[in-house]
Design an enzyme around this catalytic site. Structure first.
Site, mmCIF file in Angstrom:
data_model
loop_
_atom_site.group_PDB
_atom_site.id
_atom_site.type_symbol
_atom_site.label_atom_id
_atom_site.label_comp_id
_atom_site.label_asym_id
_atom_site.label_seq_id
_atom_site.Cartn_x
_atom_site.Cartn_y
_atom_site.Cartn_z
ATOM 1 N N THR A 56 0.876 -1.176 0.000
ATOM 2 C CA THR A 56 0.000 0.000 0.000
ATOM 3 C C THR A 56 0.909 1.219 0.000
ATOM 4 O O THR A 56 1.634 1.466 0.965
ATOM 5 C CB THR A 56 -0.901 0.035 1.243
ATOM 6 O OG1 THR A 56 -1.640 -1.186 1.298
ATOM 7 C CG2 THR A 56 -1.875 1.210 1.159
ATOM 8 N N LYS A 115 -7.409 1.532 -3.072
ATOM 9 C CA LYS A 115 -7.012 1.084 -1.728
ATOM 10 C C LYS A 115 -7.227 2.212 -0.707
ATOM 11 O O LYS A 115 -7.612 1.964 0.441
ATOM 12 C CB LYS A 115 -5.549 0.637 -1.754
ATOM 13 C CG LYS A 115 -4.946 0.316 -0.398
ATOM 14 C CD LYS A 115 -5.451 -0.974 0.224
ATOM 15 C CE LYS A 115 -4.879 -1.152 1.625
ATOM 16 N NZ LYS A 115 -5.222 -2.408 2.268
ATOM 17 N N LYS A 153 0.480 5.406 8.042
ATOM 18 C CA LYS A 153 1.034 5.711 6.711
ATOM 19 C C LYS A 153 -0.100 5.851 5.690
ATOM 20 O O LYS A 153 -0.162 6.807 4.921
ATOM 21 C CB LYS A 153 1.991 4.579 6.325
ATOM 22 C CG LYS A 153 2.449 4.551 4.903
ATOM 23 C CD LYS A 153 2.178 3.282 4.117
ATOM 24 C CE LYS A 153 1.906 1.963 4.695
ATOM 25 N NZ LYS A 153 1.354 0.955 3.850
#
Ligand code: NAP
Length: 292
Positions: free
Chosen positions: A101, A176, A244
């Protein structure tokens, strides 16, 4: 690139919680698997099952028709693709698949730099957690060209069950981010519902039996909520990785002038966890913010 290679050998860089299971499925499917990981010992089990160790991401790339990366942060992705002994410099007629990701802009950069070298690439981040990886039931969100997607699909089908091309380079990562935005507010809701249950004197496990079968059901409640109740904060998905993701999503939203107050609140709560030294807990550890 003019023609796409027949895929017999697969490189795998990053065999942590997710990559370990994923590389294992590819070995079990009969591919030759070449591996590299920052901490070498994490490749031991895969090598025992037939994978081949290489000393750098570039050395993996040089031996592989398709290279999958499943590292931690965008800075790790930068390092394994563009760093010394990186993938871009060493891959030959290969297809690059970043499943980390990471940021949509970095996915586009990889696609551009790969194309300059005649290499094909897609971004293909996943959802489904450590359990989805273990059971080869991941959701895989892809950005790239249709022809490359079609060519790589049989490999991705060894790892997941929902595999959809969402658009050009970077669009897998954008999809995502949609997923992470949904999860951010959902897991806060799960922690709040269960802390309310505790405070009011209900048995949280019994509450979960009721609400886990209703309209609130889902992975965050049924799987992670169950772990909150028993105080199991072991990582399936690290808090530091979630922070993150929340930062990437917030930065993208800000660039579009899109206000996402739930996402901002979730980021502040997870950062509160990190400030307490809990960044290597699983995300269900957010419960501690409410009950401590
Ligand atoms: P992880 O356990 O930390 O695995 C990442 C692996 O990559 C680690 O083994 C790490 O090495 C290795 N690595 C990092 N940087 C590297 C580098 N520069 N060179 C070589 N190896 C490097 O994390 P994970 O849970 O598998 O997650 C991987 C990615 O998938 C993350 O981007 C995460 O956000 C995403 N993701 C995770 C989940 C989940 O539920 N876990 C679900 C969906 C997506 P070390 O062993 O030395 O740390």
């Amino acid at each position: 690139m003019s023609s796409l290679p027949k895929i017999a050998s697969i490189g795998f860089v990053g065999v942590g919680i997710m990559g370990q299971s994923m590389a294992g499925h590819l070995l079990a499917a009969g591919y030759q698997v070449h591996v590299y990981n920052r901490t070498k010992s994490k490749t031991d089990a895969l090598i025992a099952k037939g994978a081949t160790w290489h000393d750098t991401p570039g050395a993996v790339a040089a031996q592989s028709d398709l290279i999958i990366t499943m590292v931690g942060f965008p800075s790790d992705v930068e390092e394994v693709y563009f760093g010394e002994n990186g993938i871009i410099a060493s891959a030959k007629e290969a297809i690059l698949v970043d499943m980390t990701t990471s940021s949509p802009s970095l996915a586009r950069k990889i696609a551009q730099e790969a194309a300059k070298k005649g290499l094909a690439s897609i971004d293909a981040p996943v959802s489904g957690g450590d359990i989805g990886a273990r059971d080869a039931k991941l959701t895989i969100m892809v950005g790239g060209e249709q022809a490359v997607f079609n060519h790589v699909l049989p490999v991705l089908q060894k790892l997941g069950t929902s595999i959809i091309l969402q658009g050009g380079p970077g669009m897998g990562q954008h999809t995502k981010m949609c997923n992470q935005i949904v999860i951010a507010s959902t897991i806060m809701g799960v922690a709040e519902g269960l802390s309310y249950a505790k405070k009011v004197g209900l048995d949280p496990a019994q509450v979960l039996q009721s609400i886990g079968g209703g309209a609130a059901s889902g992975f965050q409640l049924n799987v992670l909520g169950a772990k909150m109740i028993i105080g199991d904060y072991a990582p399936g998905f690290y808090v530091e990785h979630f922070i993150k993701d929340l930062k990437i999503a917030l930065s993208e939203a800000e660039q579009m002038n899109l206000a996402l107050p739930g996402l901002s609140l979730a980021k502040s709560l997870f950062e509160k966890m990190a400030a307490k030294g809990l960044q290597r807990n699983g995300t269900q550890g957010i419960f501690q913010i409410y009950i401590d």
